[in-house]
Write a protein that holds these residues in place. Structure first.
Motif, PDB file in Angstrom:
ATOM      1  N   GLU A  74      22.801  41.888  19.999  1.00 42.53           N
ATOM      2  CA  GLU A  74      22.571  43.024  20.902  1.00 42.53           C
ATOM      3  C   GLU A  74      22.833  42.623  22.346  1.00 42.53           C
ATOM      4  OE1 GLU A  74      21.834  46.819  22.160  1.00 42.53           O
ATOM      5  OE2 GLU A  74      22.150  46.107  20.118  1.00 42.53           O
ATOM      6  N   LEU A  75      22.376  41.438  22.738  1.00 47.43           N
ATOM      7  CA  LEU A  75      22.626  40.949  24.098  1.00 47.43           C
ATOM      8  C   LEU A  75      24.123  40.816  24.364  1.00 47.43           C
ATOM      9  CD1 LEU A  75      21.834  39.775  26.837  1.00 47.43           C
ATOM     10  CD2 LEU A  75      21.471  37.570  25.697  1.00 47.43           C
ATOM     11  N   MET A  76      24.879  40.290  23.402  1.00 46.77           N
ATOM     12  CA  MET A  76      26.324  40.132  23.591  1.00 46.77           C
ATOM     13  C   MET A  76      27.004  41.497  23.769  1.00 46.77           C
ATOM     14  SD  MET A  76      26.960  36.961  23.783  1.00 46.77           S
ATOM     15  CE  MET A  76      25.349  36.696  24.481  1.00 46.77           C
ATOM     16  N   LYS A  77      26.536  42.524  23.034  1.00 48.27           N
ATOM     17  CA  LYS A  77      27.090  43.878  23.212  1.00 48.27           C
ATOM     18  C   LYS A  77      26.788  44.399  24.610  1.00 48.27           C
ATOM     19  CE  LYS A  77      26.164  45.320  18.560  1.00 48.27           C
ATOM     20  NZ  LYS A  77      25.425  46.248  17.732  1.00 48.27           N
ATOM     21  N   ILE A  78      25.537  44.224  25.056  1.00 47.02           N
ATOM     22  CA  ILE A  78      25.138  44.690  26.387  1.00 47.02           C
ATOM     23  C   ILE A  78      25.953  43.990  27.471  1.00 47.02           C
ATOM     24  CG2 ILE A  78      23.239  44.634  28.065  1.00 47.02           C
ATOM     25  CD1 ILE A  78      21.350  45.100  25.636  1.00 47.02           C
ATOM     26  N   ILE A  79      26.169  42.691  27.311  1.00 40.92           N
ATOM     27  CA  ILE A  79      26.948  41.933  28.298  1.00 40.92           C
ATOM     28  C   ILE A  79      28.366  42.479  28.372  1.00 40.92           C
ATOM     29  CG2 ILE A  79      27.972  39.671  28.797  1.00 40.92           C
ATOM     30  CD1 ILE A  79      24.990  39.810  29.483  1.00 40.92           C
ATOM     31  N   GLU A  80      29.000  42.723  27.229  1.00 41.22           N
ATOM     32  CA  GLU A  80      30.376  43.245  27.233  1.00 41.22           C
ATOM     33  C   GLU A  80      30.447  44.638  27.860  1.00 41.22           C
ATOM     34  OE1 GLU A  80      33.191  41.592  26.687  1.00 41.22           O
ATOM     35  OE2 GLU A  80      31.826  39.897  26.475  1.00 41.22           O
ATOM     36  N   ILE A  81      29.491  45.514  27.494  1.00 41.73           N
ATOM     37  CA  ILE A  81      29.449  46.852  28.091  1.00 41.73           C
ATOM     38  C   ILE A  81      29.207  46.740  29.591  1.00 41.73           C
ATOM     39  CG2 ILE A  81      28.090  48.996  28.225  1.00 41.73           C
ATOM     40  CD1 ILE A  81      27.582  48.622  25.174  1.00 41.73           C
ATOM     41  N   GLY A  82      28.278  45.883  29.968  1.00 41.07           N
ATOM     42  CA  GLY A  82      27.954  45.693  31.379  1.00 41.07           C
ATOM     43  C   GLY A  82      29.128  45.168  32.186  1.00 41.07           C
ATOM     44  N   LYS A  83      29.889  44.245  31.617  1.00 44.04           N
ATOM     45  CA  LYS A  83      31.062  43.704  32.316  1.00 44.04           C
ATOM     46  C   LYS A  83      32.084  44.804  32.582  1.00 44.04           C
ATOM     47  CE  LYS A  83      32.745  39.897  30.485  1.00 44.04           C
ATOM     48  NZ  LYS A  83      33.042  38.836  29.505  1.00 44.04           N
ATOM     49  N   GLU A  84      32.315  45.664  31.590  1.00 42.39           N
ATOM     50  CA  GLU A  84      33.263  46.769  31.764  1.00 42.39           C
ATOM     51  C   GLU A  84      32.771  47.775  32.796  1.00 42.39           C
ATOM     52  OE1 GLU A  84      36.393  47.128  30.610  1.00 42.39           O
ATOM     53  OE2 GLU A  84      36.055  45.065  29.984  1.00 42.39           O
ATOM     54  N   ARG A  85      31.478  48.123  32.718  1.00 40.59           N
ATOM     55  CA  ARG A  85      30.916  49.074  33.687  1.00 40.59           C
ATOM     56  C   ARG A  85      30.962  48.504  35.097  1.00 40.59           C
ATOM     57  NH1 ARG A  85      25.362  50.932  32.740  1.00 40.59           N
ATOM     58  NH2 ARG A  85      25.958  52.666  34.052  1.00 40.59           N
ATOM     59  N   LEU A  86      30.631  47.232  35.233  1.00 42.96           N
ATOM     60  CA  LEU A  86      30.639  46.598  36.554  1.00 42.96           C
ATOM     61  C   LEU A  86      32.044  46.579  37.142  1.00 42.96           C
ATOM     62  CD1 LEU A  86      28.909  45.255  38.685  1.00 42.96           C
ATOM     63  CD2 LEU A  86      29.228  43.081  37.503  1.00 42.96           C
ATOM     64  N   LYS A  87      33.038  46.322  36.304  1.00 38.97           N
ATOM     65  CA  LYS A  87      34.428  46.328  36.760  1.00 38.97           C
ATOM     66  C   LYS A  87      34.810  47.709  37.294  1.00 38.97           C
ATOM     67  CE  LYS A  87      37.139  44.138  34.005  1.00 38.97           C
ATOM     68  NZ  LYS A  87      37.995  43.812  32.843  1.00 38.97           N
ATOM     69  N   LYS A  88      34.419  48.772  36.564  1.00 37.90           N
ATOM     70  CA  LYS A  88      34.716  50.145  36.993  1.00 37.90           C
ATOM     71  C   LYS A  88      33.982  50.493  38.285  1.00 37.90           C
ATOM     72  CE  LYS A  88      35.595  51.829  32.350  1.00 37.90           C
ATOM     73  NZ  LYS A  88      35.058  52.597  31.224  1.00 37.90           N
ATOM     74  N   ILE A  89      32.718  50.098  38.378  1.00 42.13           N
ATOM     75  CA  ILE A  89      31.918  50.394  39.559  1.00 42.13           C
ATOM     76  C   ILE A  89      32.509  49.709  40.786  1.00 42.13           C
ATOM     77  CG2 ILE A  89      29.673  49.989  40.657  1.00 42.13           C
ATOM     78  CD1 ILE A  89      28.490  50.302  37.752  1.00 42.13           C
ATOM     79  N   LYS A  90      32.865  48.419  40.639  1.00 46.93           N
ATOM     80  CA  LYS A  90      33.445  47.683  41.771  1.00 46.93           C
ATOM     81  C   LYS A  90      34.766  48.313  42.199  1.00 46.93           C
ATOM     82  CE  LYS A  90      31.275  43.208  41.350  1.00 46.93           C
ATOM     83  NZ  LYS A  90      31.457  41.783  41.161  1.00 46.93           N
ATOM     84  N   SER A  91      35.541  48.789  41.232  1.00 46.08           N
ATOM     85  CA  SER A  91      36.803  49.440  41.549  1.00 46.08           C
ATOM     86  C   SER A  91      36.561  50.713  42.358  1.00 46.08           C
ATOM     87  CB  SER A  91      37.539  49.765  40.252  1.00 46.08           C
ATOM     88  OG  SER A  91      38.678  50.553  40.513  1.00 46.08           O
ATOM     89  N   LYS A  92      35.566  51.521  41.953  1.00 45.60           N
ATOM     90  CA  LYS A  92      35.234  52.753  42.679  1.00 45.60           C
ATOM     91  C   LYS A  92      34.733  52.443  44.079  1.00 45.60           C
ATOM     92  CE  LYS A  92      33.934  55.791  38.862  1.00 45.60           C
ATOM     93  NZ  LYS A  92      32.822  56.516  38.240  1.00 45.60           N
ATOM     94  N   MET A  93      33.920  51.404  44.202  1.00 42.89           N
ATOM     95  CA  MET A  93      33.326  51.076  45.494  1.00 42.89           C
ATOM     96  C   MET A  93      34.336  50.504  46.483  1.00 42.89           C
ATOM     97  SD  MET A  93      29.627  49.604  44.267  1.00 42.89           S
ATOM     98  CE  MET A  93      28.895  49.493  45.905  1.00 42.89           C
ATOM     99  N   SER A  94      35.414  49.924  45.967  1.00 43.17           N
ATOM    100  CA  SER A  94      36.413  49.320  46.850  1.00 43.17           C
ATOM    101  C   SER A  94      37.464  50.328  47.310  1.00 43.17           C
ATOM    102  CB  SER A  94      37.090  48.136  46.172  1.00 43.17           C
ATOM    103  OG  SER A  94      37.843  48.576  45.073  1.00 43.17           O
ATOM    104  N   THR A  95      37.496  51.526  46.716  1.00 42.72           N
ATOM    105  CA  THR A  95      38.501  52.539  47.121  1.00 42.72           C
ATOM    106  C   THR A  95      37.926  53.535  48.104  1.00 42.72           C
ATOM    107  OG1 THR A  95      37.950  53.918  45.211  1.00 42.72           O
ATOM    108  CG2 THR A  95      39.806  52.403  44.982  1.00 42.72           C
TER     109      THR A  95
END
Length: 95
Positions: A74-95
């Motif tokens: 479960e932790l590994m799933k959360i980490i993978e989901i979190g990494k993808e969400r964080l990538k999207k969030i950082k992309s939105k925040m940098s534009t």
């Protein structure tokens, strides 16, 4: 984005598989992001402790703690989901 590196040791105890959490590196803290981004699955590093949530409650994981195989998966799933969400969030925040 730098990949998250979690260090676990697999342990067989009374015929059951557990994972001993050793440490983490390169875990980006999520707490500096706006609150609306902290709902749902996420993870963070805070004061030497790994914090993670599947959306319901926050779990803490300190070095030396044992977790079950199902908790590890479960932790590994959360980490993978979190990494993808964080990538999207950082992309939105940098534009």
């Amino acid at each position: 984005m730098v990949d998250v590196l979690l260090k676990f040791t697999k342990i067989l105890k009374n015929g059951t598989t557990f994972y001993r959490f050793e440490s983490f590196e390169n875990v980006d803290s999520r707490w500096e992001l706006p609150c609306e981004y902290l709902s749902g699955p996420h993870f963070a590093a805070w004061n030497g402790v790994l914090l993670y949530s599947g959306g319901n409650s926050i779990h803490t994981l300190c070095p030396g703690n044992l977790i079950s195989l199902s908790e590890y998966q479960e932790l590994m799933k959360i980490i993978e989901i979190g990494k993808e969400r964080l990538k999207k969030i950082k992309s939105k925040m940098s534009t």
